[in-house]
Design a protein around this motif. Structure first.
Motif, mmCIF file in Angstrom:
data_model
loop_
_atom_site.group_PDB
_atom_site.id
_atom_site.type_symbol
_atom_site.label_atom_id
_atom_site.label_comp_id
_atom_site.label_asym_id
_atom_site.label_seq_id
_atom_site.Cartn_x
_atom_site.Cartn_y
_atom_site.Cartn_z
ATOM 1 N N ALA A 111 49.965 31.681 30.215
ATOM 2 C CA ALA A 111 50.349 30.548 31.057
ATOM 3 C C ALA A 111 50.130 30.899 32.527
ATOM 4 O O ALA A 111 50.455 31.998 32.966
ATOM 5 C CB ALA A 111 51.807 30.183 30.824
ATOM 6 N N GLU A 112 49.558 29.950 33.242
ATOM 7 C CA GLU A 112 49.358 30.125 34.676
ATOM 8 C C GLU A 112 50.015 28.965 35.405
ATOM 9 O O GLU A 112 49.708 27.806 35.146
ATOM 10 C CB GLU A 112 47.875 30.177 35.016
ATOM 11 N N ASN A 113 50.917 29.311 36.304
ATOM 12 C CA ASN A 113 51.617 28.307 37.080
ATOM 13 C C ASN A 113 50.798 28.008 38.328
ATOM 14 O O ASN A 113 50.622 28.860 39.183
ATOM 15 C CB ASN A 113 53.018 28.816 37.452
ATOM 16 N N LEU A 114 50.291 26.790 38.406
ATOM 17 C CA LEU A 114 49.443 26.369 39.524
ATOM 18 C C LEU A 114 50.194 25.476 40.507
ATOM 19 O O LEU A 114 49.578 24.796 41.328
ATOM 20 C CB LEU A 114 48.221 25.617 38.985
ATOM 21 N N THR A 115 51.513 25.496 40.443
ATOM 22 C CA THR A 115 52.332 24.579 41.244
ATOM 23 C C THR A 115 52.095 24.743 42.734
ATOM 24 O O THR A 115 51.866 23.754 43.447
ATOM 25 C CB THR A 115 53.821 24.771 40.925
ATOM 26 N N GLN A 116 52.147 25.961 43.226
ATOM 27 C CA GLN A 116 51.984 26.192 44.660
ATOM 28 C C GLN A 116 50.613 25.695 45.125
ATOM 29 O O GLN A 116 50.499 24.999 46.137
ATOM 30 C CB GLN A 116 52.169 27.667 44.978
ATOM 31 N N PHE A 117 49.589 26.040 44.369
ATOM 32 C CA PHE A 117 48.236 25.581 44.685
ATOM 33 C C PHE A 117 48.167 24.051 44.642
ATOM 34 O O PHE A 117 47.568 23.422 45.512
ATOM 35 C CB PHE A 117 47.232 26.178 43.699
ATOM 36 N N ALA A 118 48.781 23.448 43.624
ATOM 37 C CA ALA A 118 48.736 21.991 43.468
ATOM 38 C C ALA A 118 49.396 21.288 44.645
ATOM 39 O O ALA A 118 48.853 20.319 45.188
ATOM 40 C CB ALA A 118 49.399 21.590 42.155
ATOM 41 N N PHE A 119 50.573 21.761 45.045
ATOM 42 C CA PHE A 119 51.256 21.134 46.174
ATOM 43 C C PHE A 119 50.486 21.312 47.478
ATOM 44 O O PHE A 119 50.519 20.435 48.340
ATOM 45 C CB PHE A 119 52.694 21.670 46.312
#
Length: 142
Positions: A111-119
């Protein structure tokens, strides 16, 4: 004699139930192959949160339409305020809006959390967001 027959019947039922459980488990494992894009959100969403959903949908339904049709790629929008989604949010340690890409490979997952990049990019730099998300999904589909 009746005891032996009864014991045999219980044993047969037990073995049948176990094999049915194994079939369900194997089916669940088979469904665990491929990539999932998970967009988590709460009840209230800002413009950036909505941009993340919109741009992610555009990538998944555009460049990866064939992968979605074949079942290799799934996109799920998950409202974390609903009780039925609590376990999934807990699994990925999600407490608010988030974008996570998961590669399932049998019993393991990456799993890769892309939240920071997405925001940072979905609303202000949508082209960069789409390009990076496309590259990430392509890498995980291989």
């Amino acid at each position: 004699m009746i005891r032996k027959i009864l014991m045999m019947a219980v044993l047969c039922i037990g073995l049948t139930a176990c094999s049915a459980g194994n079939a369900k488990q194997q089916a669940a494992t088979a469904q665990k192959e491929g990539v999932e894009v998970l967009y988590f959100h709460g009840k209230k969403r800002c413009a950036t949160c909505m941009a993340i959903e919109r741009e992610t949908k555009a990538v998944v339904n555009g460049q990866f339409a064939d992968a979605v049709k074949s079942g290799k790629l799934k996109f799920r929008i998950i409202d974390i305020t609903k009780a039925e989604n609590e376990a999934t949010a807990d699994k990925y340690e999600i407490t608010w809006s988030a974008l996570v890409v998961v590669r399932h490979n049998g019993s393991t997952e990456q799993a890769e959390n892309l939240t920071q990049f997405a925001f940072a990019n979905a609303r202000s730099k949508p082209k960069a967001f789409r390009s990076e998300l496309t590259a990430k999904i392509n890498g995980l589909l291989r």
